[in-house]
Scaffold this motif. Structure first.
Motif, PDB file in Angstrom:
ATOM      1  N   LYS A  36       0.684  -1.562  -0.074  1.00 54.79           N
ATOM      2  CA  LYS A  36      -0.034   0.029  -0.013  1.00 54.79           C
ATOM      3  C   LYS A  36       0.662   1.244   0.046  1.00 54.79           C
ATOM      4  N   ALA A  37       2.032   1.045   0.569  1.00 53.03           N
ATOM      5  CA  ALA A  37       3.044   2.153   0.408  1.00 53.03           C
ATOM      6  C   ALA A  37       3.716   2.293  -0.759  1.00 53.03           C
ATOM      7  N   GLY A  38       3.544   1.210  -1.735  1.00 54.52           N
ATOM      8  CA  GLY A  38       4.185   1.013  -3.054  1.00 54.52           C
ATOM      9  C   GLY A  38       5.771   0.519  -2.878  1.00 54.52           C
ATOM     10  N   THR A  39       5.762  -0.272  -1.740  1.00 50.40           N
ATOM     11  CA  THR A  39       7.157  -0.869  -1.541  1.00 50.40           C
ATOM     12  C   THR A  39       7.062  -2.138  -1.098  1.00 50.40           C
ATOM     13  N   GLN A  40       8.222  -3.084  -1.294  1.00 48.82           N
ATOM     14  CA  GLN A  40       8.220  -4.376  -0.557  1.00 48.82           C
ATOM     15  C   GLN A  40       9.486  -4.644   0.060  1.00 48.82           C
ATOM     16  N   ILE A  41       9.464  -5.824   0.753  1.00 48.71           N
ATOM     17  CA  ILE A  41      10.763  -6.330   1.235  1.00 48.71           C
ATOM     18  C   ILE A  41      11.205  -7.734   0.613  1.00 48.71           C
ATOM     19  N   GLU A  42      12.377  -7.904   0.430  1.00 50.86           N
ATOM     20  CA  GLU A  42      12.845  -9.005   0.016  1.00 50.86           C
ATOM     21  C   GLU A  42      13.513 -10.085   1.042  1.00 50.86           C
ATOM     22  N   ASN A  43      14.177  -9.404   2.004  1.00 49.19           N
ATOM     23  CA  ASN A  43      14.817 -10.065   2.998  1.00 49.19           C
ATOM     24  C   ASN A  43      14.462  -9.293   4.412  1.00 49.19           C
ATOM     25  N   ILE A  44      13.705  -9.967   4.994  1.00 48.44           N
ATOM     26  CA  ILE A  44      13.139  -9.428   6.136  1.00 48.44           C
ATOM     27  C   ILE A  44      14.222  -9.161   7.363  1.00 48.44           C
ATOM     28  N   GLU A  46      17.056  -8.157   6.531  1.00 50.04           N
ATOM     29  CA  GLU A  46      18.022  -7.131   5.939  1.00 50.04           C
ATOM     30  C   GLU A  46      17.434  -5.865   5.502  1.00 50.04           C
ATOM     31  N   ASP A  47      16.110  -5.955   5.215  1.00 45.55           N
ATOM     32  CA  ASP A  47      15.189  -4.786   4.681  1.00 45.55           C
ATOM     33  C   ASP A  47      15.104  -3.915   5.831  1.00 45.55           C
ATOM     34  N   PHE A  48      14.866  -4.428   6.946  1.00 45.47           N
ATOM     35  CA  PHE A  48      14.417  -3.553   8.235  1.00 45.47           C
ATOM     36  C   PHE A  48      15.590  -2.806   8.852  1.00 45.47           C
ATOM     37  N   ARG A  49      16.873  -3.190   8.222  1.00 50.10           N
ATOM     38  CA  ARG A  49      18.070  -2.655   9.044  1.00 50.10           C
ATOM     39  C   ARG A  49      18.202  -1.164   9.233  1.00 50.10           C
ATOM     40  N   ASP A  50      17.881  -0.547   8.121  1.00 52.19           N
ATOM     41  CA  ASP A  50      17.962   0.890   8.361  1.00 52.19           C
ATOM     42  C   ASP A  50      16.638   1.512   8.736  1.00 52.19           C
ATOM     43  N   GLY A  51      15.695   0.818   9.171  1.00 49.30           N
ATOM     44  CA  GLY A  51      14.479   1.377   9.905  1.00 49.30           C
ATOM     45  C   GLY A  51      13.579   2.042   9.099  1.00 49.30           C
ATOM     46  N   LEU A  52      13.946   2.688   7.802  1.00 50.47           N
ATOM     47  CA  LEU A  52      12.947   3.263   6.925  1.00 50.47           C
ATOM     48  C   LEU A  52      11.790   2.437   6.723  1.00 50.47           C
ATOM     49  N   LYS A  53      11.916   1.219   6.015  1.00 48.39           N
ATOM     50  CA  LYS A  53      10.787   0.547   5.745  1.00 48.39           C
ATOM     51  C   LYS A  53       9.912  -0.072   6.851  1.00 48.39           C
ATOM     52  N   LEU A  54      10.842  -0.217   8.076  1.00 44.47           N
ATOM     53  CA  LEU A  54      10.095  -0.439   9.377  1.00 44.47           C
ATOM     54  C   LEU A  54       8.984   0.628   9.866  1.00 44.47           C
ATOM     55  N   MET A  55       9.528   1.940   9.649  1.00 48.11           N
ATOM     56  CA  MET A  55       8.753   3.164  10.054  1.00 48.11           C
ATOM     57  C   MET A  55       7.533   3.078   8.920  1.00 48.11           C
ATOM     58  N   LEU A  56       7.975   2.995   7.859  1.00 53.20           N
ATOM     59  CA  LEU A  56       6.912   2.770   6.741  1.00 53.20           C
ATOM     60  C   LEU A  56       5.708   1.779   6.972  1.00 53.20           C
ATOM     61  N   LEU A  57       6.307   0.748   7.251  1.00 54.99           N
ATOM     62  CA  LEU A  57       5.223  -0.368   7.787  1.00 54.99           C
ATOM     63  C   LEU A  57       4.411   0.084   8.896  1.00 54.99           C
ATOM     64  N   LEU A  58       5.056   0.690   9.692  1.00 55.31           N
ATOM     65  CA  LEU A  58       4.305   0.947  11.122  1.00 55.31           C
ATOM     66  C   LEU A  58       3.247   2.138  10.468  1.00 55.31           C
ATOM     67  N   THR A 112      15.117  -9.192  14.751  1.00 61.52           N
ATOM     68  CA  THR A 112      14.185  -8.541  13.759  1.00 61.52           C
ATOM     69  C   THR A 112      12.980  -9.147  13.703  1.00 61.52           C
ATOM     70  N   LEU A 113      12.929 -10.887  13.485  1.00 59.98           N
ATOM     71  CA  LEU A 113      11.837 -11.451  13.362  1.00 59.98           C
ATOM     72  C   LEU A 113      10.968 -11.308  14.818  1.00 59.98           C
ATOM     73  N   GLY A 114      11.622 -11.116  15.788  1.00 58.47           N
ATOM     74  CA  GLY A 114      10.848 -10.915  16.972  1.00 58.47           C
ATOM     75  C   GLY A 114      10.132 -10.047  17.060  1.00 58.47           C
ATOM     76  N   MET A 115      10.559  -8.689  16.512  1.00 63.88           N
ATOM     77  CA  MET A 115      10.364  -7.392  16.574  1.00 63.88           C
ATOM     78  C   MET A 115       8.887  -7.430  15.583  1.00 63.88           C
ATOM     79  N   ILE A 116       9.218  -8.173  14.250  1.00 62.27           N
ATOM     80  CA  ILE A 116       8.214  -8.114  13.601  1.00 62.27           C
ATOM     81  C   ILE A 116       7.036  -8.917  14.046  1.00 62.27           C
TER      82      ILE A 116
END
Lengths: 881, 83
Positions: A36-44, A46-58, A112-116
């Motif tokens: 819905k935000a127009g983005t995807q992750i490939e590696n759960i 890795e892709d949240f390491r910078d926190g940006l996609k994380l914030m977006l997800l939230l 990370t998985l725990g956080m997700i």
């Protein structure tokens, strides 16, 4: 991420092998949102390491804007972004334990998985609310609810239950039945099921594949978190539809609430009106104060009331309560649902109901009170009525027959004592009656009370009471009447009795008097003197003088009797008839009276006759007396003269004899005079004259005197003759005779010609007899007396005296001499034999001796010996023993 | 009038003369006593009446009967007399 495709596939495969299935699931999930935000992750990792996609997800999943991310690429910028994300998570109330931004930045997979997972849990699952069950349980519940119709699906958990894949298919089919032909699915083909479900979900529901069918089937226990994540996507996908459903539900609920409320209102109204109606019906029933007549009816009412209280009212109480509750509930519900308060229709308001109910309870109370009072009243009435009946019955039985008894006319034929008894009985009855007065009053009082208490049968009670009272009055009147009648009769009978008594008291003496009079009048009298007859006449005259008085008495007595008859007639007293005190009837009295009257003249006559007779008698007496007075003395004189002659001593005995013979002659010549006297005497005797005061001489005197004279003269003559004989026989000289005579005369003091014993004794002594004054002398004298006075005359005549005197001097036979004579005849024996007697004595004398001689019982006795000694002595009355 | 009794020890003679009897119209009396005789020793009196002989009433006995009665008592003679 395509660049990393090759590596990522390997890496992915390795990671999958290492980190379990949820890796895929988690990634797919994240992507479904990141899309819905127009983005995807490939590696759960890795892709949240910078926190940006994380914030977006939230941002996507919360719908909120986080803080602006740092655009720098340095570690510190990454850590800052991750922290922002973590802070946001934390701000949503999630405790992140042991998850630090640095580990995430450093690419700690587990971390990370725990956080997700934490994010998924918080944002996809935590908010699930199914019927007030939330989160995991809510989700489970939702699954269960939705799959409920599918029999071959049984969701109990988020792992094994889903293995056959039917769960997913059922969920899909439930919401979008056109997408799956559920019927064709088979439980034993889990792969098909799962894949079908995953495909359809991806294609039509916009749910990316997050699970791997092979993984699920191959794993004994599929990963719970992964399945939860995937299933939550279904939830969220359908919850949109759910929302509509919910909205519809809400509306339905609201409407339902409304409907419910309206129903409640309706119910209230209905209940209220029913209740009011019931109250309306019931109150009149409770207010009905028509009394019953019987206790049973009343008790039935009480029973009904009890039923009402126990059976009928409680439900109504309940209803009212319910009504109240309903009302309150309704009001509350309305208030809670922001509706206006419920206003019941007119008359059905709570106050109305309460009022009505109050009225009911009031009526109830009143009713109960009334019931109890009524029952009490009826009880009392019953009791009273019973009492009344009882008392009335007892009284009626007592009065039974009393009227007849009182109206008896038994007193009309009663005697005085019977009347008295009846009176006593009546008295007793009167006191009994008085005692019963009380009872009648009691009965009336009870009747009164019954009336006052409004007894239903008062009329009959009253009429009975009236009957009783009327009868009572009647009884009283009858009693009085009878009392009077009895007293009246008693008085009459007493009067009569008195009269009878009076009659008897007078009749008896009168009767006696009459009988006495009759006796007297008929009394044969023996009177001997004129005085006597005169006396009788006088008495008779006196008696006659009493007749008028007697007659008066008679009249009086008869008068009494008449009075009695009058009373009997006047008052119709039924008399037994006879006078109990006497048997003397008036007729008897009259009869006797007539007799008396008759007898009086008879007696007059008798008296007159007697008087005449008496006079005659007197004449006879005089006649007799005159002669007797001559004859008597003459005889006496002659006696004396003869006596004198016999004792005189001068002249010879022959001279005396001659003198005496002369006297004899004159005496004989005097006989006629005696005869005459006898004649007179006979007359006197025939006339029954027993006394003669004109002379002291009775005929007997004369007769006796005469006979004595005759005897005396004869005896004297005889004496003289005997003396002559004696003189001649014994040769007593005249002088001796004269001496005897002189002595005899001397001692014959009374000149009787005889000597008494003492005179004789004295005489003997004077003549020389030795009569000592001792026992021997007495015996001797007695002997002599027995000789001179063998006849025991008590006196000694001169003749006897001379005999004795001459005997004594002569030779006389004595007992000894006789005994001596017998001894000679017996040949000197002390006894004599019969043949000896017969030989010596003349036959008859011999027999005389033999007969009289006692047998001799001496020592020398022989048979036939006779004792002549005792015989000899016995002859003379003398025996020596 | 004194009644008294005597018992004379036998044998006879008893030493008294009996006089009288019913046939003589005289009471049975003791007309004479033999001086020093048994009767005299027992203080029988002359002129006393014999009331009973050997317990039998002497009234009404003739002279012979009384005599025989007395003669019948050989060992002992009981008399009741009256002075």
């Amino acid at each position: 991420m395509r660049t990393n495709n090759h590596l990522s596939v390997v890496a992915r495969t390795a990671h999958v092998l290492l980190l379990g299935p949820y890796l895929v699931t988690f990634t797919a999930w994240c992507n479904s949102h990141l899309r819905k935000a127009g983005t995807q992750i490939e590696n759960i990792e890795e892709d949240f390491r910078d926190g940006l996609k994380l914030m977006l997800l939230l941002e996507v999943i919360s719908g909120e804007r986080l803080a602006k991310p740092e655009r720098g690429k340095m570690r510190v910028h990454k850590i800052s972004n991750v922290n922002k994300a973590l802070d946001f998570i934390a701000s949503k109330g999630v405790k992140l334990v042991c998850i630090g931004a640095e580990e995430i930045v450093d690419g700690n997979a587990k971390m990370t998985l725990g956080m997700i997972w934490t994010i998924i849990l918080r944002f996809a699952i935590q908010d699930i609310s199914v019927e007030e069950t939330s989160a995991k349980e809510g989700l489970l519940l939702w699954c269960q609810r939705k799959t409920a119709p599918y029999k071959n699906v049984n969701i109990q958990n988020f792992h094994i239950s889903w293995k056959d894949g039917l769960g997913f298919c059922a969920l899909i089919h439930r919401h979008r039945p056109e997408l799956i032909d559920y019927g064709k699915l088979r439980k034993d083909d889990p792969m098909t099921n799962l894949n079908t479900a995953f495909d359809v979900a991806e294609k039509y529901l916009d749910i990316p594949k997050m699970l791997d069918a092979e993984d699920i089937v191959g794993t004994a226990r599929p990963d719970e978190k992964a399945i939860m994540t995937y299933v939550s996507s279904f939830y969220h996908a359908f919850s949109g539809a759910q929302k509509a459903e919910t909205a519809a539900n809400r509306i339905c609920k609201v409407l339902a609430v409304n409907q419910e409320n309206e129903q409640l209102m309706e119910d209230y109204e209905k209940l209220a009106s029913d209740l009011l109606e019931w109250i309306r019906r019931t109150i009149p029933w409770l207010e009905n104060r028509t009394p019953e007549n019987t206790m049973q009816a009343m008790q039935q009412k009480l029973e009904d009331f009890r039923d009402y209280r126990r059976l009928h009212k409680p439900p109504k109480v309940q209803e009212k309560c319910q009504l109240e509750i309903n009302f309150n509930t309704l009001q509350t519900k309305l208030r809670l649902s922001n509706r206006p308060a419920f206003m019941p229709s007119e008359g059905k308001m709570v106050s109305d109901i309460n009022n009505a109910w109050g009225g009911l309870e009031q009526a109830e109370k009143g009713y109960e009170e009334w019931l109890l009072n009524e029952i009490r009243r009826l009880e009392r009435l019953d009791h009273l009525a019973e009492k009344f009946r009882q008392k009335a019955a007892i009284h009626e039985s007592w009065t039974e027959g009393k009227e007849q008894m009182l109206q008896q006319k038994d007193y009309e034929t009663a005697s005085l004592s019977e009347i008295k008894a009846l009176l006593k009985k009546h008295e007793a009855f009167e006191s009994d009656l008085a005692a019963h007065q009380d009872r009648v009053e009691q009965i009336a009082a009870i009747a009164q009370e019954l009336n006052e208490l409004d007894y239903f049968d008062s009329p009959s009670v009253n009429s009975r009471c009236q009957r009783i009272c009327d009868q009572w009055d009647a009884l009283g009147a009858l009693t009085q009447k009878r009392s009077e009648a009895l007293e009246r009769t008693e008085k009459l009978l007493e009067t009569i009795d008195q009269l009878y008594l009076e009659y008897a008291k007078r009749a008896a003496p009168f009767n006696n008097w009459m009988e006495g009079a009759m006796e007297d009048l008929q009394d044969t009298f023996i009177v001997h003197t004129i005085e006597e007859i005169q006396g009788l006449s006088t008495a008779h005259e006196q008696f006659k003088a009493t007749l008028p008085e007697a007659d008066k008495e008679r009249q009086a007595i008869l008068g009494i009797h008449n009075e009695v008859s009058k009373i009997v007639q006047t008052y119709h007293v039924n008399m037994a008839g006879t006078n109990p005190y006497t048997t003397i009837s008036p007729q008897e009295i009259n009869g006797k009276w007539d007799k008396v009257r008759q007898l009086v003249p008879q007696r007059d006559q008798a008296l007159i006759e007697e008087h005449a007779r008496q006079q005659n008698n007197e004449r006879l007496r005089k006649q007799f007396a005159s002669l007797a007075n001559v004859v008597g003395p003459w005889i006496q004189t002659k006696m004396e003269e003869i006596g004198r002659i016999s004792i005189e001593m001068h002249g010879t005995l022959e001279d005396q004899l001659n003198h005496l013979r002369q006297y004899e002659k004159s005496i004989v010549n005097y006989k006629p005079k005696i005869d005459q006297l006898e004649g007179d005497h006979q007359l006197i005797q025939e006339a029954l004259i027993f006394d003669n005061k004109h002379t002291n001489y009775t005929m007997e005197h004369i007769r006796v005197g005469w006979e004595q004279l005759l005897t005396t003269i004869a005896r004297t003559i005889n004496e003289i003759e005997n003396q002559i004989l004696t003189r001649d026989a014994k040769g007593i000289s005249q002088d001796q005779m004269n001496e005897f005579r002189a002595s005899f005369n001397h001692f014959d003091r009374d000149h009787s010609g005889k000597l008494g014993p003492e005179e004789f004794k004295a005489c003997l002594i004077s003549l020389g007899f030795d009569i000592a004054n001792d026992a021997q002398g007495e015996a001797e004298f007695a002997r002599i007396m027995s000789i001179v006075d063998p006849n025991r005359m008590g006196m000694v005549t001169f003749q006897a005296f001379i005999d004795f005197m001459s005997r004594e001097t002569a030779d006389t036979d004595t007992a000894d001499q006789v005994m001596a004579s017998f001894k000679v005849l017996a040949g000197d024996k002390n006894y004599i034999l019969a043949e000896e007697l017969r030989r010596e004595l003349p036959p008859d004398q011999a027999e005389y001796c033999i007969a009289r001689m006692a047998p001799y019982s001496g020592p020398d006795a022989v048979p036939g010996a006779l004792d002549y000694m005792s015989f000899s002595t016995a002859l003379y009355g003398e025996s020596d023993l | 009038m004194d009644l008294y009794s005597v018992t004379l020890e036998g044998p006879a003679p008893w030493g008294f003369r009996l006089q009288g009897g019913k046939d003589f119209n005289m009471p049975l009396t003791v007309s004479r006593l033999t001086p020093g005789g048994k009767a005299a020793q027992q203080n029988v009196g002359v002129g006393d009446w014999v009331v009973s002989i050997d317990g039998v009433n002497a009234e009404g006995l003739t002279h012979v009967e009384a005599q025989n009665k007395i003669k019948a008592c050989t060992d002992r003679l009981s008399l009741t007399l009256s002075r």
